[in-house]
Write an enzyme that holds these catalytic residues in place. Structure first.
Site, PDB file in Angstrom:
ATOM      1  N   ASP A  54       0.873  -1.168   0.000  1.00 24.80           N
ATOM      2  CA  ASP A  54       0.000   0.000   0.000  1.00 24.80           C
ATOM      3  C   ASP A  54       0.919   1.229   0.000  1.00 24.80           C
ATOM      4  O   ASP A  54       2.103   1.135   0.328  1.00 24.80           O
ATOM      5  CB  ASP A  54      -0.943   0.015   1.204  1.00 24.80           C
ATOM      6  CG  ASP A  54      -2.132   0.951   0.953  1.00 24.80           C
ATOM      7  OD1 ASP A  54      -2.030   1.812   0.034  1.00 24.80           O
ATOM      8  OD2 ASP A  54      -3.159   0.855   1.654  1.00 24.80           O
TER       9      ASP A  54
HETATM   10  C1  BGC Z   1      -5.042   3.343   0.076  1.00 26.74           C
HETATM   11  C2  BGC Z   1      -5.088   2.361  -1.081  1.00 26.74           C
HETATM   12  C3  BGC Z   1      -4.814   3.082  -2.381  1.00 26.74           C
HETATM   13  C4  BGC Z   1      -3.495   3.825  -2.280  1.00 26.74           C
HETATM   14  C5  BGC Z   1      -3.149   4.601  -3.516  1.00 26.74           C
HETATM   15  C6  BGC Z   1      -3.786   4.169   0.062  1.00 26.74           C
HETATM   16  O1  BGC Z   1      -3.835   5.175   1.024  1.00 26.74           O
HETATM   17  O2  BGC Z   1      -5.130   2.636   1.292  1.00 26.74           O
HETATM   18  O3  BGC Z   1      -6.332   1.735  -1.155  1.00 26.74           O
HETATM   19  O4  BGC Z   1      -4.814   2.168  -3.443  1.00 26.74           O
HETATM   20  O5  BGC Z   1      -3.546   4.741  -1.195  1.00 26.74           O
HETATM   21  O6  BGC Z   1      -4.001   5.677  -3.664  1.00 26.74           O
END
Ligand code: BGC
Length: 801
Positions: free
Chosen positions: A224
């Protein structure tokens, strides 16, 4: 597509440093290219409600689908697969190779901030719907990502929270949807921010077992965004790709860790091989990239998104009011702020700038044009921050064009950059060297009939320290401050908002305005009057911007006294009142027995109005069935805790998640998992199936049912299992084992054939470390929700001879 030997040959061409370079993103949304291998960059972008592309820019719009909770409410894998195809088409249009969806975390508690972005409380429903979306996306050569592996089910302290879960619960509940995703061929899995049993997920052994070993996942495990916080542990674990980049937890540090023997080079090779495999699959390896065109023309995409709204809308109650008969209506009162400004999506990284947004009011107006008069009353002003400035509320002070002026200034206030924009929500302003302050200014348009006044004095000044260091939250929903000012009718006062770009405060700047409304009592009286004078009333209530967003959990499920009073006032004034609920997850509906009909719209996406009007006016029946149990009051829900204690969040409910927990606690919700009405009625006549089965085999049962109502319809026939008597292991009181939908004309009989997979009978045996089915009697229950299962039968599972 390259074969495995070819991937090895390519790998041999790279030095260690060149390999490691590929394992961290080149930018926020791109992986690194390697010209020596003819390896191109891969572009990643968020989903699941739409594909945003590489920038947060209101001029680069996306088709916005209903929230994931609404997609699961369709219980329709065929349709969800088509919607996956739509996302792939959008990805093509935006040059995206990897969609960061679906989100397979579960509705463990209704308070979870990203509830709207997850499918269900039930692992089987989440897994099947997730797999359908994955297949739909990937059928068009765009990769999907199962996230957030695993147990990232709430937002409080999400970067550090330690979910404490026993092994059996992990396997049967929280890992199960990911297992289904891998079986569907998902190309990426995203490791979450959180910890599980004291290890952070980007360094967790679960990335290897079961994910890569047992399940045979041969794709890429991506972190993530910003979740990699160490070198050795994450590199040794199954993590393959650090995002976003540039970042230095891997890079040179990883090269050194390999040189010193802390990390084996074979581990790096495996990561690179996986990345190359993905690139080969996505067409980014070994030949000049061909731009694949989107396959869905815009009109078809919009029609599909509209169909999805109706298919996911859940009719919770109907006392003979719906569908509205267009031929008998002269006047319809459409009431509530959310009617004119329907909330189409939840907040956070999944957000997109929609192509267009059809409000419920516009949808009803279009549906009744030339037939009935539509009267709109907003009711009391909604709580929470005002909506961002837009071309309706402001105009650029330089050009007078509707919208705002965006300027970037240096420390002396000298303009470095200026452009006209359409929104007071600027998440990624261009930042030339020396940028110090972002300024958004607009001439405010007077608000219709209201008399407003502004004296030009400073409205707000001071230091605003960030309230969190979660980068994603700072990016999409920065902390808000509100101030009230008086404006004068006829004047267009200049509003200038400036924000210094202090270190660690993110780039987002949002400015919005909310016109004052009449006092609450006056607004309620006007709404009630309009409802009384109309043949039918549609009152729309829902959650505001400050609720249901990534990065924070909710603390309550109420709609607030203003909205509750509005529904009550309207329902009292007109028995033919339909309440429409515009939220991504459960809210308390204390007036639910007082309204003529109750329709759950979820966050319906850009085609909200058209799709919901189709349902209200009977052009189509509401197709949705609850993917999550709906509590009458928050206090009744079996799991409400989201705040960790000393960093730990115990998953004490174990395997008894969702409706299983309600059954065990002997509590009755407002509406059970699986509940939802169409526009016809059904009689469940008979359930048949085998008397014996062999352990390890699937079982098929047949449910005969009859359409007893006046209209053709679709019914989602659900089958649950229970284990009568005393098995030696704890089982849920009953659990979902399968479903299928049937259609029938009035009076017609249909037979639903429901396959119960062998896995549904088994449990995770912690002693043997494997799945096991206890031989003995199993009860099958069939019906229309976890709380309405009129048909049962028993069969005996026998050991293999
Ligand atoms: C979120 C993810 C997301 C990523 C990119 C993170 O903060 O938890 O779900 O894909 O950011 O935007």
């Amino acid at each position: 597509m390259a074969d495995e030997d070819e991937l090895d040959r390519l790998l041999d061409k790279l030095t260690l440093r060149a390999k490691v370079r590929l394992l961290t993103g080149a930018t926020t949304w791109r992986t690194a290219a390697e010209p020596d291998l003819e390896l191109g960059e891969l572009v990643l972008s968020d989903g699941p409600a739409g594909v945003r592309g590489e920038s947060w820019d209101e001029r680069r719009t996306s088709v916005l689908l209903p929230s994931a909770s609404a997609l699961a409410a369709t219980w329709d894998e065929q349709l969800v697969g088509e919607l996956g195809g739509l996302l792939a088409s959008e990805a093509r249009r935006k040059g995206v190779d990897v969609v960061l969806a679906p989100n397979l975390n579960l509705h463990r508690t209704p308070l979870a901030g990203r509830h709207f972005e997850c499918f269900s409380e039930d692992p089987l429903l989440a897994g099947r719907i997730g797999a359908a979306l994955i297949r739909g996306i990937q059928a068009h050569g765009v990769a999907a990502t199962a996230k957030h592996f695993v147990a990232n089910d709430a937002e409080t302290d999400r970067l550090t929270v330690d979910a404490r879960i026993d092994e059996r619960t992990l396997r049967e509940v929280h890992l199960a949807p990911f297992e289904a995703a891998v079986a569907a061929g998902v190309r990426l899995v995203m490791a979450g921010y959180n910890r599980v049993n004291n290890t952070t997920m980007t360094a967790h052994a679960l990335l290897t077992t079961p994910l890569k070993s047992e399940w045979g996942f041969d794709g890429v495990v991506v972190s993530d965004w910003g979740a990699v916080r160490s070198t050795r542990d994450t590199a040794r674990a199954g993590l393959d790709l650090q995002m976003p980049g540039p970042a230095d937890e891997w890079g040179e540090r990883l090269v050194r860790a390999v040189a010193s023997g802390e990390v084996e080079e074979a581990a790096v090779d495996d990561k690179v091989r996986r990345l190359l495999r993905l690139a080969a699959w996505a067409g980014a390896l070994g030949r000049p990239r061909r731009r694949v065109r989107p396959h869905l023309p815009p009109r078809q995409a919009r029609a599909l998104a509209r169909r999805a709204v109706a298919a996911g809308a859940v009719l919770l109650a109907n006392r003979g009011v719906l569908p509205l008969d267009r031929t008998r209506l002269n006047t319809v009162a459409v009431i509530g702020a959310a009617a004119a400004r329907t909330r189409t999506q939840g907040g956070g990284s999944a957000g997109v700038f929609p192509q267009d947004e059809v409000s419920l009011l516009d949808g009803i107006r279009a549906g009744l044009r030339g037939r009935a008069r539509v009267v709109h009353l907003p009711g009391p002003a909604p709580d929470g921050p005002p909506p961002p400035l837009d071309p309706v509320t402001g105009s650029d002070p330089r050009t007078s064009t509707p919208g705002v002026l965006l300027r970037v200034l240096d420390a002396d206030g000298t303009e470095l950059y200026a452009e006209h924009r359409n929104s007071g929500r600027q998440l990624e302003p261009p930042l030339p060297p020396g940028a110090h302050t972002v300024e958004i200014s607009a001439r405010l348009h007077p608000f219709g009939r209201l008399s407003l006044h502004l004296d030009g004095d400073p409205l707000l000044e001071g230091e605003f320290a960030p309230t969190t260091d979660d980068p994603a939250v700072l990016h999409v929903s920065p902390p808000t401050h509100t101030v009230t000012a008086r404006l004068t009718a006829g004047r267009t006062p200049l509003l200038v908002a400036r924000r210094e770009l202090a270190a660690g405060t993110g780039r987002a700047t949002v400015v919005g305005v909310q016109p004052p409304g009449p006092g609450r009592a006056q607004a309620l009286a006007a709404a009630a009057r309009a409802a009384r004078e109309a043949d039918a009333a549609v009152v729309v209530v829902g959650t505001g911007e400050q609720h249901e967003a990534e990065g924070r959990d909710r603390t309550h499920l109420t709609l607030g006294p203003g909205q509750d009073a509005l529904v009550r006032a309207v329902a009292r004034a007109n028995p033919r009142t339909v309440a429409v609920v515009n939220s991504g997850g459960p809210v308390e509906l204390p007036w639910r027995d007082d309204v003529g009909a109750l329709l759950l719209a979820w966050f319906p996406g850009q085609e909200a109005g058209g799709g919901l009007a189709d349902v209200l006016l009977g052009r189509t029946e509401p197709g949705g069935r609850l993917p999550t149990t709906w509590p009458a009051r928050l206090a009744d829900a079996p799991v409400t805790r989201t705040r960790p204690d000393a960093g730990r969040l115990p998953y004490d409910e174990g395997i008894h998640v969702g409706h299983r927990g309600w059954l065990r606690a002997r509590r009755t919700p407002a509406y059970w998992f699986g509940h939802g009405l169409g526009y016809t009625t059904w009689a469940y006549d008979a359930l048949s199936g085998p008397a014996h089965t062999t352990v390890g085999e699937d079982v098929t049962v047949r449910v005969r049912l009859r359409n007893t109502g006046p209209r053709p319809g679709r019914e989602v026939v659900q089958v649950y299992l229970s284990r009568p008597g005393t098995g030696s292991v704890d089982r849920p009181e009953r659990w979902l084992a399968g479903w299928t939908a049937v259609r029938a004309q009035p009076g017609e009989t249909a037979v639903a054939q429901v396959r119960i997979p062998a896995r549904a009978l088994s449990h995770w045996d912690v002693h043997r470390g494997g799945w096991r089915t206890e031989p003995g009697p199993y009860r099958v229950l069939a019906g229309r929700s976890a709380g309405e299962l009129p048909l049962t039968l028993c069969f005996l599972a026998r050991e293999e001879a």
